[in-house]
Structure formats: structure tokens, C-alpha cells
Write a protein that holds these residues in place. Structure first.
Motif, mmCIF file in Angstrom:
data_model
loop_
_atom_site.group_PDB
_atom_site.id
_atom_site.type_symbol
_atom_site.label_atom_id
_atom_site.label_comp_id
_atom_site.label_asym_id
_atom_site.label_seq_id
_atom_site.Cartn_x
_atom_site.Cartn_y
_atom_site.Cartn_z
ATOM 1 N N VAL A 40 0.522 8.626 6.453
ATOM 2 C CA VAL A 40 1.828 9.040 5.802
ATOM 3 C C VAL A 40 2.851 8.516 6.528
ATOM 4 C CG1 VAL A 40 3.409 10.953 5.249
ATOM 5 C CG2 VAL A 40 0.951 11.151 4.578
ATOM 6 N N HIS A 41 2.988 8.603 7.856
ATOM 7 C CA HIS A 41 4.162 8.030 8.523
ATOM 8 C C HIS A 41 4.464 6.463 8.312
ATOM 9 C CE1 HIS A 41 6.882 7.628 11.618
ATOM 10 N NE2 HIS A 41 6.085 6.599 12.204
ATOM 11 N N GLN A 42 3.170 5.794 8.117
ATOM 12 C CA GLN A 42 3.365 4.373 8.248
ATOM 13 C C GLN A 42 3.686 4.078 6.668
ATOM 14 O OE1 GLN A 42 -0.477 2.913 9.198
ATOM 15 N NE2 GLN A 42 -0.201 3.761 11.288
ATOM 16 N N GLU A 43 3.136 4.871 5.697
ATOM 17 C CA GLU A 43 3.360 4.398 4.404
ATOM 18 C C GLU A 43 4.926 4.747 3.894
ATOM 19 O OE1 GLU A 43 1.351 3.051 1.855
ATOM 20 O OE2 GLU A 43 0.013 2.487 3.551
ATOM 21 N N LEU A 44 5.520 6.059 4.413
ATOM 22 C CA LEU A 44 6.729 6.106 4.281
ATOM 23 C C LEU A 44 7.635 5.367 4.844
ATOM 24 C CD1 LEU A 44 6.674 10.199 4.624
ATOM 25 C CD2 LEU A 44 7.070 8.920 2.420
ATOM 26 N N GLU A 45 7.340 4.946 6.102
ATOM 27 C CA GLU A 45 8.148 3.690 6.696
ATOM 28 C C GLU A 45 8.406 2.501 5.734
ATOM 29 O OE1 GLU A 45 10.009 3.471 9.557
ATOM 30 O OE2 GLU A 45 9.840 5.745 9.668
ATOM 31 N N GLY A 46 7.260 2.003 5.120
ATOM 32 C CA GLY A 46 7.238 1.048 4.335
ATOM 33 C C GLY A 46 8.079 1.105 2.898
ATOM 34 N N ILE A 47 8.038 2.476 2.616
ATOM 35 C CA ILE A 47 8.948 2.880 1.254
ATOM 36 C C ILE A 47 10.218 2.901 1.795
ATOM 37 C CG2 ILE A 47 9.387 4.568 -0.205
ATOM 38 C CD1 ILE A 47 6.183 5.570 -0.291
ATOM 39 N N ILE A 48 10.646 3.386 2.905
ATOM 40 C CA ILE A 48 12.021 3.410 3.170
ATOM 41 C C ILE A 48 12.500 2.073 3.385
ATOM 42 C CG2 ILE A 48 13.603 4.307 4.963
ATOM 43 C CD1 ILE A 48 11.541 6.958 4.878
ATOM 44 N N GLU A 49 11.751 1.248 4.062
ATOM 45 C CA GLU A 49 12.262 -0.124 4.806
ATOM 46 C C GLU A 49 12.450 -0.844 3.361
ATOM 47 O OE1 GLU A 49 13.976 -2.706 6.808
ATOM 48 O OE2 GLU A 49 13.194 -0.859 7.629
ATOM 49 N N LYS A 50 11.662 -0.807 2.232
ATOM 50 C CA LYS A 50 11.780 -1.730 1.079
ATOM 51 C C LYS A 50 13.289 -1.220 0.306
ATOM 52 C CE LYS A 50 7.545 -1.085 -0.131
ATOM 53 N NZ LYS A 50 6.440 -1.074 -1.346
ATOM 54 N N ASN A 51 13.679 0.041 0.809
ATOM 55 C CA ASN A 51 14.825 0.609 -0.036
ATOM 56 C C ASN A 51 16.103 0.921 0.758
ATOM 57 O OD1 ASN A 51 13.994 1.602 -2.999
ATOM 58 N ND2 ASN A 51 12.082 1.980 -1.703
ATOM 59 N N ARG A 52 16.035 0.537 2.257
ATOM 60 C CA ARG A 52 17.061 0.884 3.138
ATOM 61 C C ARG A 52 18.382 0.219 2.617
ATOM 62 N NH1 ARG A 52 15.901 2.824 7.624
ATOM 63 N NH2 ARG A 52 13.848 2.125 8.042
ATOM 64 N N GLY A 53 19.284 0.707 2.896
ATOM 65 C CA GLY A 53 20.690 -0.057 2.377
ATOM 66 C C GLY A 53 21.003 0.130 0.941
ATOM 67 N N GLN A 54 20.257 0.532 0.104
ATOM 68 C CA GLN A 54 20.642 0.637 -1.193
ATOM 69 C C GLN A 54 21.106 1.937 -1.618
ATOM 70 O OE1 GLN A 54 17.108 -0.478 -3.842
ATOM 71 N NE2 GLN A 54 16.403 -1.856 -2.204
ATOM 72 N N GLU A 55 22.366 1.830 -2.104
ATOM 73 C CA GLU A 55 23.036 3.379 -2.483
ATOM 74 C C GLU A 55 22.470 4.374 -3.104
ATOM 75 O OE1 GLU A 55 27.155 2.927 -3.576
ATOM 76 O OE2 GLU A 55 27.655 1.536 -2.075
ATOM 77 N N ASP A 56 21.444 4.002 -4.140
ATOM 78 C CA ASP A 56 20.827 4.661 -5.228
ATOM 79 C C ASP A 56 19.510 4.766 -4.994
ATOM 80 O OD1 ASP A 56 20.467 2.144 -5.671
ATOM 81 O OD2 ASP A 56 20.905 2.445 -7.998
ATOM 82 N N ALA A 57 19.067 4.560 -3.779
ATOM 83 C CA ALA A 57 17.658 4.498 -3.435
ATOM 84 C C ALA A 57 16.931 5.915 -3.208
ATOM 85 C CB ALA A 57 17.436 3.768 -1.955
ATOM 86 N N LEU A 58 17.645 6.838 -3.122
ATOM 87 C CA LEU A 58 17.042 8.210 -3.013
ATOM 88 C C LEU A 58 15.939 8.570 -3.905
ATOM 89 C CD1 LEU A 58 16.581 10.877 -1.262
ATOM 90 C CD2 LEU A 58 18.719 11.584 -2.230
ATOM 91 N N LEU A 59 16.214 8.451 -5.350
ATOM 92 C CA LEU A 59 15.610 8.889 -6.298
ATOM 93 C C LEU A 59 14.253 7.995 -6.362
ATOM 94 C CD1 LEU A 59 17.482 9.700 -9.406
ATOM 95 C CD2 LEU A 59 15.814 10.823 -8.350
ATOM 96 N N GLU A 60 14.388 6.748 -6.136
ATOM 97 C CA GLU A 60 13.188 5.526 -6.112
ATOM 98 C C GLU A 60 12.169 6.241 -4.958
ATOM 99 O OE1 GLU A 60 10.345 3.013 -7.077
ATOM 100 O OE2 GLU A 60 12.107 3.918 -8.350
ATOM 101 N N VAL A 61 12.971 6.425 -3.704
ATOM 102 C CA VAL A 61 12.207 6.880 -2.596
ATOM 103 C C VAL A 61 11.363 8.086 -2.753
ATOM 104 C CG1 VAL A 61 12.348 7.474 -0.027
ATOM 105 C CG2 VAL A 61 13.507 5.193 -0.864
ATOM 106 N N LEU A 62 12.038 9.092 -3.324
ATOM 107 C CA LEU A 62 11.404 10.473 -3.598
ATOM 108 C C LEU A 62 10.252 10.203 -4.622
ATOM 109 C CD1 LEU A 62 14.288 12.667 -3.773
ATOM 110 C CD2 LEU A 62 12.705 12.787 -2.055
#
Length: 192
Positions: A40-62
Motif C-alpha cells: 500500500v505504501h509503495q503503490e500510494l507513493e506511485g499514485i501521489i508521485e504521478k499527480n504531484r504538483g497538480q492543483e486539482d490532483a486530490l480527487l484523482e488521487v482519492l
């Protein structure tokens, strides 16, 4: 290991990982040498990294986190907040606004009962109470066996069929309390 990473991993260890999505269960099976927490830790890191710096990324990450795990527990919300450099309150606010997101595992059969005006006038309150008492289940909860989850929603968009409920997205209308229970029982028995 940094103190922040240790805290993050400790929070993940405190989550009940016994009921996860089929997707995560398959990943765990494939990577049997790793713990579910590490995965879970590794997969979430990957999801977050792909969306880092994007203002509207929260919904996509959730969405991606819930698709991965099946729910978004507080520990995962905190990890997302840290990764996107936003406050945990911002994540909690989005989680509570959208009924799609859940902090707890959802059941195999996800029941949504409508309490919108048309359904309410036609008796949805009695159906809701019957389902709650029959299955010892409150809105937002899942039964201990993991079979049923209950949500009470404002509208399911099928007012002409009211009172209406959905089970895993399939609409069942023109209900009364007994008919609603009979439908749920058929799902539990695998007849639907």
C-alpha cells in the motif's frame, strides 16, 4: 528511516487490512514476499508521485487510492495530504463531501436507500428503518461479515420508481419494507 516515514508506516499498520479490494488482494498475492502495508505504501507513493504538483490532483488521487484499496482510511488520507502538501482537513473535507468515498471497507453488497422527497413521501423512511433493524446496520456501516454496506442518499434519480434502492448500482423500485428485505436476502443467497 525518517521519523515521518516511521509514523506513516505505523499509522498504516493500525488499519484493518482484512477486507481490501480484489485489486489489492491480487497484488498482495503476486508479491507474497511483501506485506500489505509495504505494498500500500509503495503503490500510494506511485499514485501521489504521478499527480504531484497538480492543483486539482486530490480527487484523482482519492479515486485511485479507493480503487486500489477499496476504501480510504484516515492513515491513507494523511499520507495523501503529506504527499500533495495539503492539510489533512482538505482531504477529509473532500472525503465527506462525496458519498463515493469511504473510510471503511464496503460490503460485498452495497445498498443505497433513497431518502429524497419523492421516495420519502412514498415510505422510504420505513424501508430504511426495516433494513437497519433487520441487519443491525447503520448508514455508513458494513456488517461484521463484510456482506452488506448501507448508505442513505438524497436521490438516486429514479423518482418514478420510488421508493427505490440500489444494490451494487442495480436499481430496485416500488418498494415496501418486506420487498426490500426480500431483495437483500436474494443477494445474500446469490440468487441475484
Amino acid at each position: 528511516m525518517s521519523a515521518l516515514l516511521e509514523k506513516e508506516l505505523q499509522e498504516l499498520k493500525e488499519v484493518d487490512w482484512s477486507r481490501v479490494s480484489t485489486k489489492l488482494a491480487e497484488i498482495v498475492k503476486e508479491r507474497e514476499e511483501e506485506s500489505v502495508i509495504d505494498i500500500v505504501h509503495q503503490e500510494l507513493e506511485g499514485i501521489i508521485e504521478k499527480n504531484r504538483g497538480q492543483e486539482d490532483a486530490l480527487l484523482e488521487v482519492l479515486h485511485q487510492a479507493q480503487e486500489l484499496i477499496g476504501f480510504v482510511p484516515k492513515a491513507v488520507q494523511k499520507k495523501i495530504a503529506r504527499g500533495l502538501k495539503i492539510t489533512p482537513g482538505e482531504v477529509a473535507s473532500v472525503m465527506s463531501f462525496y458519498a463515493h468515498f469511504s473510510e471503511r471497507p464496503k460490503g460485498k453488497y452495497q445498498i443505497a436507500l433513497c431518502k429524497g422527497t419523492a421516495c420519502y413521501v412514498k415510505g422510504s423512511a420505513e424501508i430504511i428503518e426495516k433494513i437497519k433493524s433487520k441487519y443491525n446496520l447503520e448508514a455508513g456501516e458494513t456488517t461484521d461479515d463484510g456482506l452488506l454496506s448501507l448508505e442513505v442518499v438524497r436521490c438516486l434519480g429514479a423518482c418514478g420508481l420510488g421508493p427505490v434502492m440500489t444494490v451494487n448500482g442495480k436499481a430496485h423500485g416500488l418498494l415496501n419494507p418486506e420487498k426490500a428485505v426480500n431483495i437483500v436476502e436474494k443477494y445474500k443467497k446469490g440468487e441475484i
